[in-house]
Design a protein around this motif. Structure first.
Motif, short mmCIF file in Angstrom:
data_model
loop_
_atom_site.label_atom_id
_atom_site.label_comp_id
_atom_site.label_asym_id
_atom_site.label_seq_id
_atom_site.Cartn_x
_atom_site.Cartn_y
_atom_site.Cartn_z
N LEU A 176 35.85 41.16 38.35
CA LEU A 176 36.04 40.18 37.28
C LEU A 176 35.10 39.00 37.55
O LEU A 176 34.78 38.72 38.71
CB LEU A 176 37.49 39.70 37.37
CG LEU A 176 38.21 39.22 36.13
CD1 LEU A 176 38.41 40.39 35.17
CD2 LEU A 176 39.58 38.67 36.51
N PRO A 221 34.72 35.34 38.28
CA PRO A 221 35.65 34.27 38.68
C PRO A 221 35.72 33.18 37.60
O PRO A 221 34.70 32.77 37.06
CB PRO A 221 35.03 33.72 39.97
CG PRO A 221 34.19 34.84 40.49
CD PRO A 221 33.68 35.57 39.28
N THR A 281 41.03 29.77 37.77
CA THR A 281 41.48 30.31 39.06
C THR A 281 41.23 29.30 40.18
O THR A 281 41.89 29.34 41.22
CB THR A 281 40.78 31.66 39.32
OG1 THR A 281 41.02 32.51 38.20
CG2 THR A 281 41.27 32.34 40.58
N CYS A 284 44.41 42.12 45.30
CA CYS A 284 43.60 42.28 44.08
C CYS A 284 42.41 41.33 44.15
O CYS A 284 42.16 40.54 43.23
CB CYS A 284 44.42 41.98 42.83
SG CYS A 284 45.99 42.85 42.74
N THR A 285 41.68 41.41 45.23
CA THR A 285 40.71 40.35 45.56
C THR A 285 39.47 40.33 44.69
O THR A 285 38.83 39.29 44.54
CB THR A 285 40.34 40.45 47.06
OG1 THR A 285 39.70 39.26 47.47
CG2 THR A 285 39.41 41.64 47.34
N GLY A 286 39.09 41.46 44.11
CA GLY A 286 37.88 41.49 43.27
C GLY A 286 36.66 41.06 44.07
O GLY A 286 36.36 41.63 45.14
N CYS A 324 36.78 35.92 45.66
CA CYS A 324 36.58 34.48 45.44
C CYS A 324 37.75 33.62 45.92
O CYS A 324 37.54 32.55 46.50
CB CYS A 324 36.23 34.19 43.99
SG CYS A 324 37.50 34.67 42.82
N ILE A 325 38.99 34.08 45.71
CA ILE A 325 40.14 33.24 46.09
C ILE A 325 40.24 33.16 47.61
O ILE A 325 40.24 32.07 48.20
CB ILE A 325 41.46 33.80 45.51
CG1 ILE A 325 41.41 33.75 43.97
CG2 ILE A 325 42.65 33.04 46.05
CD1 ILE A 325 42.61 34.41 43.30
N ASN A 372 45.55 37.13 42.08
CA ASN A 372 45.29 36.98 40.66
C ASN A 372 45.23 38.41 40.13
O ASN A 372 44.16 38.97 39.94
CB ASN A 372 43.97 36.25 40.43
CG ASN A 372 43.60 36.20 38.96
OD1 ASN A 372 44.45 36.38 38.10
ND2 ASN A 372 42.32 35.95 38.67
N PRO A 373 46.42 39.00 39.95
CA PRO A 373 46.43 40.44 39.62
C PRO A 373 46.10 40.65 38.14
O PRO A 373 46.09 39.70 37.37
CB PRO A 373 47.89 40.83 39.89
CG PRO A 373 48.66 39.59 39.58
CD PRO A 373 47.78 38.43 39.97
N PRO A 374 45.85 41.89 37.74
CA PRO A 374 45.70 42.16 36.31
C PRO A 374 47.01 41.77 35.63
O PRO A 374 48.08 42.18 36.09
CB PRO A 374 45.51 43.68 36.27
CG PRO A 374 45.10 44.08 37.65
CD PRO A 374 45.75 43.10 38.57
N ALA A 395 40.91 45.41 36.10
CA ALA A 395 41.19 44.07 36.61
C ALA A 395 41.98 43.24 35.58
O ALA A 395 42.43 42.14 35.88
CB ALA A 395 39.89 43.35 36.95
N1 GLN Z 1 40.81 37.75 42.60
C1 GLN Z 1 39.74 37.96 41.69
C2 GLN Z 1 39.58 36.77 40.77
O1 GLN Z 1 40.41 35.91 40.72
C3 GLN Z 1 39.92 39.24 40.88
C4 GLN Z 1 41.13 39.25 40.01
C5 GLN Z 1 41.36 40.59 39.32
O2 GLN Z 1 40.58 41.53 39.50
N2 GLN Z 1 42.39 40.66 38.52
O3 GLN Z 1 38.59 36.63 40.11
#
Ligand code: GLN
Length: 269
Positions: A85, A87, A91, A113-115, A118-119, A180-182, A202
């Motif tokens: 995703l 950022p 967020t 769900c770190t993608g 960034c967090i 920051n989950p889907p 995501a």
């Molecule tokens: N943690 C990542 C973000 O905040 C990805 C979140 C996600 O894939 N839902 O951008």
């Protein structure tokens, strides 16, 4: 001449709210310049060709961040691919609240769900002596998170690994768990303009958008040390529903984003 090039490019970007800015940022990238105001020479033919390709992609609706392959978040630059995703500034509110409310020194942090990472990576950069683990189900996202961790944090201080949070358990104990989950309802996610370029995986939070919160609220509670914190990003209309899943926690706080929408929940074990 450069002005002319930029002006003509911006004129093509009729579907962008910021056509001139987009053109400038993309030209700066092509020329390896800090920003387009620093460009004094006309780009060469090869650079012009690449620039025109970027402008065509933008014209087709691709976000600038994907064309550049990076996005700034909390003042740090994160590399992106099509599995991550982009950022969001909203967020950043989550990161700021964790920094403000953390009561534990040298905390162990887990970002679910770190993608792009960034967090978690932003937190580890700003909390002294923290340790960090980044997890995601997507291999493509994990490769980016790894790359960003290597780039932004001291080498091998971060564990990056696959975790399918809906079907697997969290194995360690942590002081801070973030996610920051889907969280978008499936039917809505399918029709979102952003889903054309951003990964559906995501965004799609299941039928009611709450699938991940139902699982994370339980698994994170078990995996937190006493006094530990869970910080979640939520959709603008999910505060009550998500709070009702957090009854195990001793203290549940909610916060708005800069647009005045409910966006972050922080709770303590
Ligand atoms: N943690 C990542 C973000 O905040 C990805 C979140 C996600 O894939 N839902 O951008």
């Amino acid at each position: 001449m450069v002005r002319e090039l930029l002006k003509n490019a911006a004129l093509r970007l009729t579907n962008s709210d910021t056509p001139m800015l987009d053109a400038r940022v993309l030209l700066a990238k092509v020329m390896g310049a800090e920003n387009a105001a620093m460009i004094f020479n006309m780009p060469n033919e090869k650079q012009i060709k690449t620039f025109q390709e970027y402008i065509s992609r933008r014209q087709n609706g691709e976000p600038v961040a994907y064309i550049l392959g990076e996005k700034e978040f909390m003042g740090f630059t994160f590399q992106l691919n099509s599995d991550t995703l982009i950022p969001r500034p909203d967020t950043e509110c989550l990161v700021e609240k964790v920094l403000e409310l953390n009561r534990i020194s040298s905390p162990k942090i887990l970002d679910l769900c770190t993608g792009s990472g960034c967090i978690g990576i932003s937190l580890a950069k700003m909390i002294d002596k923290s340790t960090l683990e980044l997890t995601d189900i997507s291999e493509g996202a994990l490769s980016m998170a790894k790359l960003n961790a290597n780039e932004l944090l001291a080498s091998d201080s971060t564990k990056v690994y696959s975790l399918d949070i809906l079907n697997e358990e969290i194995s360690g104990k942590y002081d801070i768990i973030t996610a920051n989950p889907p969280y978008i309802e499936r039917e809505i996610a399918k029709n979102l303009p952003v889903s054309e370029y951003e990964p559906m995986r995501a965004l799609d939070g299941g039928e009611d958008g709450l699938t991940f919160y139902k699982v994370i609220s339980k698994k994170a509670f078990s995996a937190l040390n006493k006094g530990g914190m869970l910080a979640l990003e939520i959709g603008y209309d999910q505060k009550e529903k998500v709070c009702s899943l957090l009854t195990d926690f001793s203290e549940v706080l909610d916060f708005k984003d800069y647009g005045g929408n409910d966006r972050v929940i922080v709770c303590f074990k």
